[in-house]
Design a protein around this motif. Sequence first.
Motif, short mmCIF file in Angstrom:
data_model
loop_
_atom_site.label_atom_id
_atom_site.label_comp_id
_atom_site.label_asym_id
_atom_site.label_seq_id
_atom_site.Cartn_x
_atom_site.Cartn_y
_atom_site.Cartn_z
N UNK A 190 11.22 -6.82 -0.35
CA UNK A 190 10.51 -6.46 0.88
C UNK A 190 10.33 -4.95 1.07
N UNK A 191 11.11 -4.14 0.36
CA UNK A 191 10.94 -2.68 0.48
C UNK A 191 9.61 -2.24 -0.11
N UNK B 219 0.84 -1.20 0.00
CA UNK B 219 0.00 0.00 0.00
C UNK B 219 0.87 1.24 0.00
N UNK B 220 0.50 2.22 -0.80
CA UNK B 220 1.24 3.48 -0.83
C UNK B 220 2.36 3.47 -1.85
N UNK B 221 2.72 2.29 -2.35
CA UNK B 221 3.76 2.20 -3.39
C UNK B 221 3.10 2.39 -4.76
N UNK C 158 10.91 -16.13 -0.64
CA UNK C 158 10.32 -14.79 -0.85
C UNK C 158 11.28 -13.72 -0.41
N UNK C 159 11.86 -13.92 0.79
CA UNK C 159 12.76 -12.89 1.33
C UNK C 159 14.02 -12.74 0.47
N UNK C 160 14.49 -13.86 -0.10
CA UNK C 160 15.74 -13.82 -0.84
C UNK C 160 15.59 -13.51 -2.31
#
Lengths: 79, 79
Positions: B68-69, B11-13, B61-63
């Motif tokens: 994640x930003x 949201x907001x991106x 997912x993280x890698x």
Amino acid sequence: MKATVLVRPKQGILDPQGEAVESALGHLGFSVSEARVGKVVDLEVDASDAGEARAQVERMCEQLLANPLIESFEVEIHG
Amino acid sequence: MKATVLVRPKQGILDPQGEAVESALGHLGFSVSEARVGKVVDLEVDASDAGEARAQVERMCEQLLANPLIESFEVEIHG
């Protein structure tokens, strides 16, 4: 009404993005197979009930969101 | 074990692809708002149970699968 559409490459259709993901995950040490990449579209539809919303979103898929030759789609309506 | 990952812009991106979809649907006569486009990744994970599969896919997912930003992710394990 909120809707979520999942658009995926059909079985048997080449998916280079899925192959790239699978290969990259393999290089990171993960053991994965059959990776396929599609898209998810969330939207808010102006409809009076879930049935009408679904019918509208299916028309959106046929006309714009999915390419029926190579992609299948799945519609969820969240009320 | 089969897994499905949904990766969405937070949201907001800004989401130019979502804006393009919304505008194109409007031109086709559909009344939609808040369109957001993300990706869906289906894959087969080598894991002995659903908990281990979920932990592995969250690491993927993280890698690799999500940034994640600017993106959030959701993992479903289908057993």
